[in-house]
Design a protein around this motif. Structure first.
Motif, PDB file in Angstrom:
ATOM      1  N   SER A  79       0.877  -1.189   0.000  1.00  0.00           N
ATOM      2  CA  SER A  79       0.000   0.000   0.000  1.00  0.00           C
ATOM      3  C   SER A  79       0.905   1.227   0.000  1.00  0.00           C
ATOM      4  N   ARG A  80       0.590   2.171  -0.857  1.00  0.00           N
ATOM      5  CA  ARG A  80       1.496   3.312  -1.058  1.00  0.00           C
ATOM      6  C   ARG A  80       0.721   4.627  -1.141  1.00  0.00           C
ATOM      7  N   LEU A  81       1.290   5.679  -0.537  1.00  0.00           N
ATOM      8  CA  LEU A  81       0.757   7.041  -0.705  1.00  0.00           C
ATOM      9  C   LEU A  81       1.833   7.857  -1.399  1.00  0.00           C
ATOM     10  N   ARG A  82       1.416   8.728  -2.288  1.00  0.00           N
ATOM     11  CA  ARG A  82       2.358   9.703  -2.878  1.00  0.00           C
ATOM     12  C   ARG A  82       1.809  11.062  -2.533  1.00  0.00           C
ATOM     13  N   LEU A  83       2.639  11.880  -1.896  1.00  0.00           N
ATOM     14  CA  LEU A  83       2.175  13.195  -1.454  1.00  0.00           C
ATOM     15  C   LEU A  83       2.925  14.274  -2.238  1.00  0.00           C
ATOM     16  N   ILE A  84       2.147  15.166  -2.848  1.00  0.00           N
ATOM     17  CA  ILE A  84       2.748  16.237  -3.661  1.00  0.00           C
ATOM     18  C   ILE A  84       2.168  17.576  -3.200  1.00  0.00           C
ATOM     19  N   PRO A  85       2.718  18.133  -2.094  1.00  0.00           N
ATOM     20  CA  PRO A  85       2.233  19.453  -1.665  1.00  0.00           C
ATOM     21  C   PRO A  85       2.628  20.483  -2.720  1.00  0.00           C
ATOM     22  N   GLY A  86       1.793  21.504  -2.909  1.00  0.00           N
ATOM     23  CA  GLY A  86       2.107  22.543  -3.894  1.00  0.00           C
ATOM     24  C   GLY A  86       1.970  22.053  -5.325  1.00  0.00           C
ATOM     25  N   PHE A  87       1.206  21.002  -5.561  1.00  0.00           N
ATOM     26  CA  PHE A  87       0.972  20.555  -6.941  1.00  0.00           C
ATOM     27  C   PHE A  87       0.404  21.723  -7.754  1.00  0.00           C
ATOM     28  N   LEU A  88      -0.481  22.498  -7.108  1.00  0.00           N
ATOM     29  CA  LEU A  88      -0.961  23.745  -7.740  1.00  0.00           C
ATOM     30  C   LEU A  88      -0.355  24.914  -6.979  1.00  0.00           C
ATOM     31  N   PRO A  89       0.261  25.874  -7.667  1.00  0.00           N
ATOM     32  CA  PRO A  89       0.793  27.045  -6.962  1.00  0.00           C
ATOM     33  C   PRO A  89      -0.357  27.831  -6.314  1.00  0.00           C
ATOM     34  N   PRO A  90      -0.101  28.493  -5.157  1.00  0.00           N
ATOM     35  CA  PRO A  90      -1.190  29.099  -4.382  1.00  0.00           C
ATOM     36  C   PRO A  90      -2.101  30.035  -5.178  1.00  0.00           C
ATOM     37  N   HIS A  91      -1.548  30.891  -6.047  1.00  0.00           N
ATOM     38  CA  HIS A  91      -2.427  31.850  -6.735  1.00  0.00           C
ATOM     39  C   HIS A  91      -3.367  31.132  -7.704  1.00  0.00           C
ATOM     40  N   GLU A  92      -2.866  30.039  -8.349  1.00  0.00           N
ATOM     41  CA  GLU A  92      -3.733  29.257  -9.254  1.00  0.00           C
ATOM     42  C   GLU A  92      -4.787  28.513  -8.454  1.00  0.00           C
ATOM     43  N   ALA A  93      -4.335  27.932  -7.328  1.00  0.00           N
ATOM     44  CA  ALA A  93      -5.257  27.168  -6.473  1.00  0.00           C
ATOM     45  C   ALA A  93      -6.374  28.082  -5.965  1.00  0.00           C
ATOM     46  N   ASP A  94      -6.039  29.336  -5.613  1.00  0.00           N
ATOM     47  CA  ASP A  94      -7.059  30.295  -5.115  1.00  0.00           C
ATOM     48  C   ASP A  94      -8.134  30.509  -6.163  1.00  0.00           C
ATOM     49  N   TRP A  95      -7.688  30.747  -7.385  1.00  0.00           N
ATOM     50  CA  TRP A  95      -8.601  31.069  -8.482  1.00  0.00           C
ATOM     51  C   TRP A  95      -9.482  29.852  -8.809  1.00  0.00           C
ATOM     52  N   ILE A  96      -8.855  28.663  -8.891  1.00  0.00           N
ATOM     53  CA  ILE A  96      -9.587  27.427  -9.208  1.00  0.00           C
ATOM     54  C   ILE A  96     -10.617  27.136  -8.108  1.00  0.00           C
ATOM     55  N   PHE A  97     -10.202  27.321  -6.863  1.00  0.00           N
ATOM     56  CA  PHE A  97     -11.105  27.058  -5.740  1.00  0.00           C
ATOM     57  C   PHE A  97     -12.361  27.920  -5.851  1.00  0.00           C
ATOM     58  N   SER A  98     -12.193  29.230  -6.092  1.00  0.00           N
ATOM     59  CA  SER A  98     -13.402  30.079  -6.113  1.00  0.00           C
ATOM     60  C   SER A  98     -14.280  29.771  -7.328  1.00  0.00           C
ATOM     61  N   LYS A  99     -13.678  29.435  -8.469  1.00  0.00           N
ATOM     62  CA  LYS A  99     -14.488  29.070  -9.648  1.00  0.00           C
ATOM     63  C   LYS A  99     -15.308  27.805  -9.358  1.00  0.00           C
ATOM     64  N   LEU A 100     -14.639  26.762  -8.814  1.00  0.00           N
ATOM     65  CA  LEU A 100     -15.327  25.486  -8.594  1.00  0.00           C
ATOM     66  C   LEU A 100     -16.402  25.610  -7.510  1.00  0.00           C
ATOM     67  N   LEU A 101     -16.098  26.402  -6.492  1.00  0.00           N
ATOM     68  CA  LEU A 101     -17.082  26.614  -5.415  1.00  0.00           C
ATOM     69  C   LEU A 101     -18.353  27.237  -5.976  1.00  0.00           C
ATOM     70  N   ALA A 102     -18.163  28.208  -6.882  1.00  0.00           N
ATOM     71  CA  ALA A 102     -19.319  28.940  -7.422  1.00  0.00           C
ATOM     72  C   ALA A 102     -20.003  28.193  -8.569  1.00  0.00           C
ATOM     73  N   GLU A 103     -19.257  27.404  -9.330  1.00  0.00           N
ATOM     74  CA  GLU A 103     -19.815  26.932 -10.617  1.00  0.00           C
ATOM     75  C   GLU A 103     -20.146  25.436 -10.699  1.00  0.00           C
ATOM     76  N   LEU A 104     -19.714  24.621  -9.744  1.00  0.00           N
ATOM     77  CA  LEU A 104     -20.052  23.183  -9.833  1.00  0.00           C
ATOM     78  C   LEU A 104     -21.471  22.934  -9.301  1.00  0.00           C
ATOM     79  N   PRO A 105     -22.144  21.890  -9.826  1.00  0.00           N
ATOM     80  CA  PRO A 105     -23.532  21.616  -9.416  1.00  0.00           C
ATOM     81  C   PRO A 105     -23.596  20.847  -8.090  1.00  0.00           C
ATOM     82  N   TRP A 106     -23.210  21.496  -6.997  1.00  0.00           N
ATOM     83  CA  TRP A 106     -23.142  20.844  -5.682  1.00  0.00           C
ATOM     84  C   TRP A 106     -24.529  20.452  -5.190  1.00  0.00           C
ATOM     85  N   SER A 107     -24.643  19.265  -4.614  1.00  0.00           N
ATOM     86  CA  SER A 107     -25.905  18.909  -3.946  1.00  0.00           C
ATOM     87  C   SER A 107     -25.621  17.909  -2.828  1.00  0.00           C
ATOM     88  N   GLN A 108     -26.610  17.716  -1.971  1.00  0.00           N
ATOM     89  CA  GLN A 108     -26.426  16.807  -0.827  1.00  0.00           C
ATOM     90  C   GLN A 108     -27.047  15.452  -1.162  1.00  0.00           C
TER      91      GLN A 108
END
Ligand SMILES: O=C(O)CCC(=O)C(=O)O
Length: 287
Positions: A79-108
């Motif tokens: 069993s193996r884990l591969r950890l890649i912190p910073g796969f997305l640079p912070p400024h890109e991650a910020d932008w992607i996070f707000s787009k996905l939060l607002a635009e994905l069809p979230w439901s419960q």
């Protein structure tokens, strides 16, 4: 005399009536069970070897370092884990996070155990095939958000694995969670690689080893690992991780901001005669 002082006096006089044990008395002065007055046997303590050896609960390991972490060798393989912190640079991650939060069809989603219950988080599903777990199905959805396609390509390129599906989780705050489970439905195939990309607030991803059969489902003495997953981190679960380990993101009782987790997977058509959502082996999926 004030009430308080009077109470103090009464308590004082009672205290005087009690015989004070002498400091040098080490003998048991309890009446014997035969009623023949105090026993004079010295109070001694004898060490009794316990029937079973005392077992230590293993300390939880923390994985924070980038790289490949082999977390166990068996019983089903490595069993193996591969950890890649910073796969997305912070400024890109910020932008992607707000787009996905607002635009994905979230439901419960509503799942079923003995009775229906709502998952303590929001989700959405992308893939040509449906995905069934906890006795409820996420229907096929080929309307991938363009940003998710870009992320899927970036993850595939980096990991040399291909993924045809994506389960998105939104933890609105620290009270949202996912319970102990393994991603071991037959539709995920044997030894699946699952790529999990985290955006937003850091949450602790915990793993616990499946206990051996003789433990009868008792997880007290199993190995445990915690992996804090921060904004922009990619985590891969590989090999026998879904056979030999369970994972969860527990509730937290201090403030946490929203977090999105994207788990890229490959889904296969359900094997002949398999009920959708049935696992290759039984583990309780509690969410
Ligand atoms: O949010 C996470 O990091 C884990 C999500 C997860 O366990 C799952 O989608 O199966």
């Amino acid at each position: 005399m004030s009430d308080k002082r009077q109470r103090a006096r009464v308590q004082g006089s009672w205290a005087q009536q009690r015989p004070r044990p002498s400091r040098t008395t080490v003998q048991n002065s309890q009446p014997s069970s035969w009623g023949s007055g105090p026993q004079r046997t010295p109070r001694t303590f004898e060490f009794q070897q316990p029937d079973k050896p005392i077992r230590e609960v293993p300390a939880e390991t923390v994985i924070e370092e980038a790289g490949v972490h082999e977390i166990s060798q068996g019983p089903s393989g490595v069993s193996r884990l591969r950890l890649i912190p910073g796969f997305l640079p912070p400024h890109e991650a910020d932008w992607i996070f707000s787009k996905l939060l607002a635009e994905l069809p979230w439901s419960q989603k509503t799942n079923y155990r003995e009775e229906a219950y709502d998952e303590p988080r929001l989700t959405c599903w992308f893939g040509e095939l449906p995905y069934t777990y906890a006795k409820s199905t996420m229907t096929a959805n080929t309307q991938w958000h363009p940003l998710l396609l870009t992320l899927r390509d970036a993850v595939s390129h980096h990991t040399s694995s291909s993924f045809n599906s994506l389960l998105c989780n939104l933890y609105r705050d620290g009270h949202d969670s996912i319970g102990w489970h393994s991603d071991d439905e037959a539709s995920l195939g044997e030894k699946p690689t699952i790529a999990s990309l985290s955006l937003g607030d850091t949450r602790v991803f915990s793993l616990r080893k499946q206990p051996p059969p003789e433990e009868d489902g008792d997880y007290t003495y199993v190995q445990r690992i915690r992996v804090p997953l921060s904004h922009g981190t990619l985590l891969l679960m590989e090999g026998a991780t879904q056979d030999d380990w369970q994972h969860r993101v527990a509730k937290e009782y201090h403030d946490r901001g929203p977090r999105i987790n994207l788990t890229f997977r490959t889904i296969y058509p359900e094997p002949e005669g398999h009920r959708p959502g049935t696992r290759l082996r039984f583990t309780a999926k509690q969410m």
